[in-house]
Design a protein around this motif. Structure first.
Motif, PDB file in Angstrom:
ATOM      1  N   VAL A   9       0.831  -1.200   0.000  1.00 27.92           N
ATOM      2  CA  VAL A   9       0.000   0.000   0.000  1.00 27.92           C
ATOM      3  C   VAL A   9       0.865   1.250   0.000  1.00 27.92           C
ATOM      4  N   ALA A  10       1.931   1.223   0.795  1.00 25.07           N
ATOM      5  CA  ALA A  10       2.817   2.400   0.837  1.00 25.07           C
ATOM      6  C   ALA A  10       3.483   2.634  -0.513  1.00 25.07           C
ATOM      7  N   ARG A  11       3.902   1.557  -1.191  1.00 25.04           N
ATOM      8  CA  ARG A  11       4.540   1.717  -2.504  1.00 25.04           C
ATOM      9  C   ARG A  11       3.546   2.306  -3.536  1.00 25.04           C
ATOM     10  N   LEU A  12       2.315   1.763  -3.531  1.00 27.50           N
ATOM     11  CA  LEU A  12       1.321   2.269  -4.468  1.00 27.50           C
ATOM     12  C   LEU A  12       0.916   3.697  -4.132  1.00 27.50           C
ATOM     13  N   ASP A  13       0.738   3.974  -2.810  1.00 25.46           N
ATOM     14  CA  ASP A  13       0.298   5.305  -2.395  1.00 25.46           C
ATOM     15  C   ASP A  13       1.365   6.352  -2.714  1.00 25.46           C
ATOM     16  N   ALA A  14       2.640   5.972  -2.635  1.00 26.17           N
ATOM     17  CA  ALA A  14       3.716   6.930  -2.912  1.00 26.17           C
ATOM     18  C   ALA A  14       3.760   7.322  -4.387  1.00 26.17           C
ATOM     19  N   SER A  15       3.183   6.464  -5.253  1.00 29.01           N
ATOM     20  CA  SER A  15       3.197   6.780  -6.686  1.00 29.01           C
ATOM     21  C   SER A  15       2.049   7.684  -7.101  1.00 29.01           C
ATOM     22  N   LEU A  16       1.123   7.984  -6.172  1.00 27.15           N
ATOM     23  CA  LEU A  16      -0.047   8.791  -6.490  1.00 27.15           C
ATOM     24  C   LEU A  16       0.082  10.174  -5.848  1.00 27.15           C
ATOM     25  N   PRO A  17      -0.386  11.205  -6.507  1.00 28.76           N
ATOM     26  CA  PRO A  17      -0.325  12.554  -5.917  1.00 28.76           C
ATOM     27  C   PRO A  17      -1.316  12.702  -4.750  1.00 28.76           C
ATOM     28  N   GLY A  18      -0.809  13.259  -3.664  1.00 28.23           N
ATOM     29  CA  GLY A  18      -1.679  13.492  -2.507  1.00 28.23           C
ATOM     30  C   GLY A  18      -1.888  12.292  -1.616  1.00 28.23           C
ATOM     31  N   ARG A  19      -1.246  11.150  -1.951  1.00 31.17           N
ATOM     32  CA  ARG A  19      -1.378   9.917  -1.163  1.00 31.17           C
ATOM     33  C   ARG A  19      -2.839   9.626  -0.838  1.00 31.17           C
ATOM     34  N   PRO A  20      -3.656   9.305  -1.812  1.00 35.22           N
ATOM     35  CA  PRO A  20      -5.101   9.095  -1.550  1.00 35.22           C
ATOM     36  C   PRO A  20      -5.388   7.871  -0.693  1.00 35.22           C
ATOM     37  N   LEU A  21      -4.550   6.820  -0.746  1.00 31.81           N
ATOM     38  CA  LEU A  21      -4.828   5.628   0.075  1.00 31.81           C
ATOM     39  C   LEU A  21      -4.693   5.958   1.546  1.00 31.81           C
ATOM     40  N   ALA A  22      -3.693   6.760   1.903  1.00 30.08           N
ATOM     41  CA  ALA A  22      -3.554   7.162   3.310  1.00 30.08           C
ATOM     42  C   ALA A  22      -4.721   8.041   3.739  1.00 30.08           C
ATOM     43  N   ALA A  23      -5.151   8.887   2.802  1.00 29.98           N
ATOM     44  CA  ALA A  23      -6.276   9.764   3.142  1.00 29.98           C
ATOM     45  C   ALA A  23      -7.556   8.964   3.372  1.00 29.98           C
ATOM     46  N   MET A  24      -7.741   7.870   2.603  1.00 28.89           N
ATOM     47  CA  MET A  24      -8.931   7.048   2.774  1.00 28.89           C
ATOM     48  C   MET A  24      -8.953   6.380   4.150  1.00 28.89           C
ATOM     49  N   ALA A  25      -7.788   6.132   4.747  1.00 29.62           N
ATOM     50  CA  ALA A  25      -7.724   5.463   6.057  1.00 29.62           C
ATOM     51  C   ALA A  25      -7.750   6.445   7.220  1.00 29.62           C
ATOM     52  N   ASP A  26      -7.681   7.733   6.941  1.00 30.65           N
ATOM     53  CA  ASP A  26      -7.666   8.724   8.019  1.00 30.65           C
ATOM     54  C   ASP A  26      -9.060   8.851   8.654  1.00 30.65           C
ATOM     55  N   ARG A  27      -9.079   9.354   9.912  1.00 34.59           N
ATOM     56  CA  ARG A  27     -10.318   9.631  10.646  1.00 34.59           C
ATOM     57  C   ARG A  27     -10.313  11.087  11.107  1.00 34.59           C
ATOM     58  N   MET A  28     -11.533  11.637  11.283  1.00 37.58           N
ATOM     59  CA  MET A  28     -11.644  13.018  11.724  1.00 37.58           C
ATOM     60  C   MET A  28     -11.236  13.111  13.198  1.00 37.58           C
ATOM     61  N   ALA A  29     -10.382  14.063  13.505  1.00 37.54           N
ATOM     62  CA  ALA A  29      -9.970  14.260  14.889  1.00 37.54           C
ATOM     63  C   ALA A  29     -10.920  15.205  15.615  1.00 37.54           C
ATOM     64  N   LEU A  30     -11.440  16.211  14.908  1.00 36.96           N
ATOM     65  CA  LEU A  30     -12.324  17.200  15.511  1.00 36.96           C
ATOM     66  C   LEU A  30     -13.500  17.471  14.582  1.00 36.96           C
ATOM     67  N   GLY A  31     -14.583  17.891  15.141  1.00 33.65           N
ATOM     68  CA  GLY A  31     -15.732  18.348  14.387  1.00 33.65           C
ATOM     69  C   GLY A  31     -16.577  17.256  13.780  1.00 33.65           C
ATOM     70  N   SER A  32     -16.465  16.041  14.254  1.00 32.79           N
ATOM     71  CA  SER A  32     -17.244  14.975  13.658  1.00 32.79           C
ATOM     72  C   SER A  32     -18.739  15.138  13.937  1.00 32.79           C
TER      73      SER A  32
END
Length: 854
Positions: free
Chosen positions: A98-121
């Motif tokens: 996943v890290a290898r594929l995500d590094a080849s994409l602009p903005g690292r969308p795979l990492a963004a898909m796994a992120d969670r909201m810290a505030l304001g949910s």
């Protein structure tokens, strides 16, 4: 930390579509291949080296004591390389993929898909914005492509051992025997028990190099029939102990023993032989074959003479020939022998000749082109030979790569040599010929030389020549003459004859060329006008001397030699005109054009004949027809000019005259009639007279064949119709239309004469050839010259012909004037007159047509 990364990866993977999952799997596989290449390239390189050694049978050439250590070393290298690879290899995890594929994409969308909201949910607007962000990242991730592996082995293999091993494997597959590698690594050379695992023999067939055919690897040849050229070399290698593979052949010479027929310590038996006849080759044992060999026929080469020998001006002779062979000619010779039966046995040739060796010359063969079929020329200098200008037989012989020869039929001819036209030089050459014929002619030759040298002051340019001739006569009178003495005396006579024949021509030519070089150098260096005039005068003087020398010493060409070479004639007037043009260009500062014209003059001075005045004539039917048409064209032009003048004079004549009235266009009205005497009368009468002349000329015209002849007839028909229409217009008083029709007639006449010239150049008209086949004028080249220029060497407009008797002209059409400025003046005058609207409408129309054309 690792657990947190793994959790984020799992969350991202859970949100992936099936397409993105496949992309991630391919990326992970590529990452595994990358790590595998980095870990296992050493063991793969060692395996490739071992495979190559087996394919090229390296163990077969090693001594027995070295086979086991070599095998242990190979196994140890394989184990070590395999262990190193297992130690280094780590299979990639999903998170790494996943890290290898995500590094080849602009903005690292795979990492963004796994992120969670810290505030304001809890805020709906923030949650909607976050959902929109995740959706956009998911769309970008869906566009991902698998990441290709990047082993990057160069830093890990600085000596490129992997590439060497890969190259060795490729060579082993293409040129080795990889199927026998395993068995040889274990046991050395293959034996009878292992024949099922490897071929028991190998064979090659190498055709002779001169055939240009490729070699054959017999193990891959299908079928039993084998067709090869004679002389093909067969090479067989039989593997195993001596006698384990039977071998028999019946294609070589049985008297020749095989070059090698023993099995050495390596267990390889060699059989090499050359195929000289049809037969069979039988190989026994496992995988045995039978080859039925049929030799391809190799025909003997062929050669033949083409055309007649040509004599060059310097005495050399040129003989064309044609040769060929199914595979190619490798060498050739020409043999020239004395034809004693055709020699005129008189004077010094009455006695029997001394034995003269045949003249043998090598034939010039193509260097880069094919020698299977070609045309060449034998170009040699036999002027000083004892056989020169005597009847000989010429035989050509060629040889092919197999040693077969082919010869041409003996061709009888007079061997071309230099001819001497000065009586003094001719007498010395005849005396030299008699001496070379037989030394028994020495007393007679001495008497001839004594007679020639009597009162030398009256016939020789200096006293030294007469003294030299008497010295030769004195030596001939002393008795026995050795071969070297005879050759030395013959050389002296030759040099004196050449000196008398040239009469200073070489000096005159050198002086002229030196003057040309000085003038060219002066033009390049910007000489002054006075210097240019002096050098120009020197060039004219040197050229005049050279022309006088040529005119006095250049006889007619022998019709037996060089008859097919068109002669270039140039008059002294033409040379003078070129000189004047060169000087005019230099005075105007147009040095580049002057240099170009000077170079052209230099080329024209080579291989030419000089005539006085215009020179030349042609009495052939084609030449007479061309001259008649030229006269008709001139008369038609004069008539058109007269009609135009009548139109300008107004109602009192021409257009205003009554139909058929004499008007002012008659000789009686005061205008001179430049046409033929029979073309007097009114303009209409003169036009009808020209039409009748054209019909008469066409009736006497020889038959013209080919497309050019048909075009000439068509254009002359057009000219006749235009003349008829012009005559009717003149009868009706329509001078403007008559002038138009006359212009069409002039153009058609010119085109017809051009096509007629082309037809005459293509070949002699049939009617002329049938009238008198023995007539010398039947040469088509003479017809071409006549059709091109006629007796005067000028074109239909009276202009001097261009170089090579081609249409056009080399000289200035307006001597003494700048042709460009003169052309501009003429156009300005035409525009000025066309702007004067008070002029008659017919004249204005005529001026308009001229301006439209030019």
């Amino acid at each position: 930390m690792m657990r947190k990364t793994r959790d984020r990866s799992d969350r991202a993977a859970g949100a992936m579509s099936p397409a993105l999952v496949r992309t991630l799997a391919l990326t992970r596989a590529g990452l595994a291949a990358e790590r595998g290449a980095r870990a296992f390239w050493p063991v793969l390189s060692v395996a490739g080296a071992i495979f190559t050694a087996g394919a090229f049978r390296l163990p077969a050439v090693l001594p027995d004591w070295a086979l086991m250590p070599a095998g242990y070393a190979s196994v140890a290298a394989l184990v070590a390389g395999l262990g190193y690879g297992i130690w280094k290899f780590r299979f990639p995890s999903r998170a790494e993929a996943v890290a290898r594929l995500d590094a080849s994409l602009p903005g690292r969308p795979l990492a963004a898909m796994a992120d969670r909201m810290a505030l304001g949910s809890s805020d709906p607007a923030v949650a909607a914005l976050w959902l929109r962000h995740v959706e956009r990242m998911r769309a970008e991730a869906e566009a991902a492509r698998p990441v290709a592996p990047s082993p990057d082995l160069a830093p890990r293999d600085p000596y490129a051992l992997r590439l060497s091993a890969l190259t060795a494997v490729a060579m082993a597959v293409l040129f080795g025997a990889p199927w026998a590698g395993v068995g040889m690594l274990r046991h050395g050379p293959a034996g009878p028990a292992e024949a099922a695992m490897a071929p028991a023999w190998e064979g090659w067939a190498a055709p002779p190099r001169y055939t240009g055919k490729p070699g054959l690897y017999l193990n891959t040849v299908a079928g039993e029939e084998l067709r090869v050229p004679k002389g093909t070399r067969f090479s067989f290698r039989l593997y195993g102990s001596a006698g384990s593979v039977s071998f028999n052949e019946s294609v070589s010479n049985p008297a020749e023993a095989p070059e090698a027929d023993t099995a050495g310590s390596s267990g390889v038996t060699a059989r090499d032989f050359v195929a000289l006849r049809d037969g069979e080759i039988r190989i026994g044992g496992h995988g045995g074959r039978v080859f039925r060999v049929a030799l391809l026929p190799d025909a003997a080469p062929e050669v033949a003479l083409v055309g007649r020998a040509e004599r060059r001006a310097d005495g050399k002779f040129v003989q064309s020939f044609r040769a060929g062979d199914d595979y190619g000619v490798v060498s050739g010779k020409a043999r020239i022998a004395l034809d004693l039966s055709h020699v005129d046995r008189r004077y010094g040739l009455a006695i029997a000749p001394e034995p003269h060796p045949d003249l043998v010359y090598d034939l010039a063969l193509p260097i880069t082109a094919s020698r299977a079929s070609f045309t060449g020329k034998l170009n040699e200098d036999a002027a000083k030979s004892a056989l020169a200008n005597l009847p000989v037989t010429v035989t050509l012989q060629v040889e092919d790569g197999l040693g077969q020869t082919g010869s041409s039929a003996p061709e009888a001819m007079v061997l071309p040599g230099r001819r001497f036209f000065d009586p003094r030089a001719a007498a010395l050459i005849e005396a030299r010929r008699d001496l070379m014929w037989n030394r028994a002619n020495a007393p007679r030759t001495a008497e001839v030389l004594r007679a020639i040298s009597n009162r030398p002051d009256d016939i020789f340019p200096d006293a030294q020549t007469g003294a030299a001739i008497r010295a030769v006569a004195l030596r001939l009178e002393k008795g026995e003459i050795a071969d070297k003495t005879r050759d030395d005396l013959a050389e002296i006579l030759w040099r004196m004859a050449v000196l008398l024949e040239d009469g200073g021509r070489s000096d005159a030519l050198a002086k002229m060329q030196q003057a040309q070089q000085k003038l060219s150098e002066a033009m390049r260096n910007g000489a002054s006008a006075d210097e240019i005039r002096k050098l120009m005068q020197d060039l004219k003087s040197a050229t005049d001397d050279y022309l006088r020398m040529l005119a006095s010493q250049d006889p007619d060409q022998d019709p037996r030699f060089g008859a097919n070479q068109p002669e270039q004639r140039i008059t002294g007037d033409q040379i003078q005109q070129m000189m004047d043009a060169i000087q005019k260009l230099m005075e105007d500062g147009r040095m580049a054009e002057a240099q170009q014209l000077l170079d052209q003059l230099s080329r024209m001075m080579q291989n030419m004949k000089v005539t006085q005045g215009q020179g030349g004539s042609d009495n052939s039917p084609g030449g007479q027809s061309m001259r008649d048409l030229q006269e008709t064209l001139r008369n038609q032009q004069q008539l058109s000019d007269d009609a135009f003048q009548d139109m300008q004079e107004g109602p009192s004549g021409g257009a205003g005259a009554q139909p058929g009235s004499p008007g002012t266009g008659t000789p009686e009205a005061g205008r001179p009639d430049s046409g033929s005497p029979e073309l007097g009368g009114s303009l209409a009468d003169r036009q009808r007279g020209l039409r009748q002349d054209l019909d008469r000329q066409r009736a006497l015209m020889p038959h013209l064949g080919g497309d050019a002849g048909a075009e000439a007839q068509r254009r002359l028909d057009d000219a006749g119709r235009a003349m008829d229409e012009a005559g009717r217009a003149l009868d009706q008083g329509d001078t403007g239309s008559a002038i138009d029709r006359q212009a069409e007639a002039i153009g058609a006449l010119r085109d017809g004469m051009k096509s007629m010239r082309e037809a005459l150049s293509a070949g002699r008209p049939d009617s002329a050839a049938q009238d008198d086949p023995s007539d010398d004028s039947a040469d088509p080249r003479q017809g071409a010259a006549a059709g091109g220029q006629g007796a005067t060497g000028r074109d239909p407009l009276g202009r001097q012909a261009g170089e090579g008797a081609q249409p056009g002209t080399d000289r200035n059409m307006l001597p003494g004037e700048d042709v460009y400025s003169r052309a501009r003046d003429l156009l300005d005058e035409l525009r000025r007159r066309s702007a004067e609207r008070q002029r008659p409408q017919e004249e204005l129309d005529y001026l308009g047509r001229l301006l439209d054309r030019f």
